[in-house]
Design an enzyme around this catalytic site. Structure first.
Site, PDB file in Angstrom:
ATOM      1  N   ARG A 129     -29.009 -30.461 -40.861  1.00 57.37           N
ATOM      2  CA  ARG A 129     -29.817 -30.960 -41.759  1.00 57.37           C
ATOM      3  C   ARG A 129     -31.342 -30.724 -41.808  1.00 57.37           C
ATOM      4  O   ARG A 129     -31.954 -30.990 -42.695  1.00 57.37           O
ATOM      5  CB  ARG A 129     -29.274 -32.479 -41.816  1.00 57.37           C
ATOM      6  CG  ARG A 129     -28.134 -32.799 -42.272  1.00 57.37           C
ATOM      7  CD  ARG A 129     -27.922 -34.248 -42.272  1.00 57.37           C
ATOM      8  NE  ARG A 129     -27.932 -34.837 -40.987  1.00 57.37           N
ATOM      9  CZ  ARG A 129     -26.945 -35.697 -40.348  1.00 57.37           C
ATOM     10  NH1 ARG A 129     -25.896 -36.162 -41.033  1.00 57.37           N
ATOM     11  NH2 ARG A 129     -27.300 -36.007 -39.231  1.00 57.37           N
TER      12      ARG A 129
ATOM     13  N   GLU B 231     -23.454 -36.975 -25.947  1.00 54.61           N
ATOM     14  CA  GLU B 231     -22.957 -38.071 -25.580  1.00 54.61           C
ATOM     15  C   GLU B 231     -21.673 -37.988 -24.624  1.00 54.61           C
ATOM     16  O   GLU B 231     -21.283 -38.236 -23.626  1.00 54.61           O
ATOM     17  CB  GLU B 231     -22.694 -39.007 -26.597  1.00 54.61           C
ATOM     18  CG  GLU B 231     -22.257 -40.361 -25.978  1.00 54.61           C
ATOM     19  CD  GLU B 231     -22.492 -41.639 -27.303  1.00 54.61           C
ATOM     20  OE1 GLU B 231     -22.002 -42.571 -26.941  1.00 54.61           O
ATOM     21  OE2 GLU B 231     -22.631 -41.040 -28.429  1.00 54.61           O
TER      22      GLU B 231
END
Length: 180
Positions: free
Chosen positions: A67, A104
């Site tokens: 993005r 993560e």
């Protein structure tokens, strides 16, 4: 004028609770991209900040996959600069340099073409959102491998509770909108 533009941008960010997993409040920029006035305002606001802070000292804008690619070229055009791409591993042709970083649940890699920048060139990194800061920090490390100077990192949205800006160390960071 700047406050009115900032409010126009803020009104176009939607929140989705429990996406992509329970407990996460997702900040969606899709409505901003659909509205040319809001998108234009976001680019003008980021460009204004960079002009004020760095004047004509920026050589390139570096857009982060994916993005950051939506904001990077438009911001570069507004500033009269070129845009270089920092992509996920395996997406760029030719010789590249890469850096691994922790996610993560696992690892990821970013790459840039070896000839994208010359040593000493001054770069601003842009992405849509700063969360934990891992991707932006990796981008700064990658640019360091090319001996480019990262002047600043910028994003449209910052999730302040995740303290991503702290991962950037001494690299200045700016965001248009901050959410807890």
């Amino acid at each position: 004028m700047a406050e009115a533009e900032l409010q126009l941008v803020a009104r176009r960010i939607r929140s989705f609770p429990d996406f992509p997993i329970p407990g996460v409040l997702f900040r969606d920029i899709s409505p901003l991209l659909k509205d040319p006035d809001s998108f234009r305002a976001s680019i003008r606001l980021l460009a204004s900040h960079l002009k004020t802070k760095h004047g004509g000292k920026i050589d390139y804008i570096a857009g982060l996959d994916s993005r950051g690619f939506l904001f990077g070229p438009s911001l570069a055009q507004e500033l009269g600069l070129g845009c270089v791409l920092i992509r996920k591993r395996g997406k760029l042709p030719g010789p590249t340099v890469s850096v691994s970083y922790a996610l993560e649940y696992g690892k990821a890699e970013l790459e840039i073409q070896k000839d994208a920048l010359e040593p000493g060139q001054k770069v601003v990194v842009v992405d849509d959102l700063l969360a934990t800061g891992g991707t932006m920090r990796a981008a700064c490390e990658l640019l360091g491998q090319l001996r480019a100077e990262v002047l600043e990192c910028v994003s449209l949205v910052e999730l302040t509770s995740l303290k991503g800006r702290e991962k950037l160390g001494a690299v200045p960071f700016f965001s248009l909108l901050q959410y807890e």
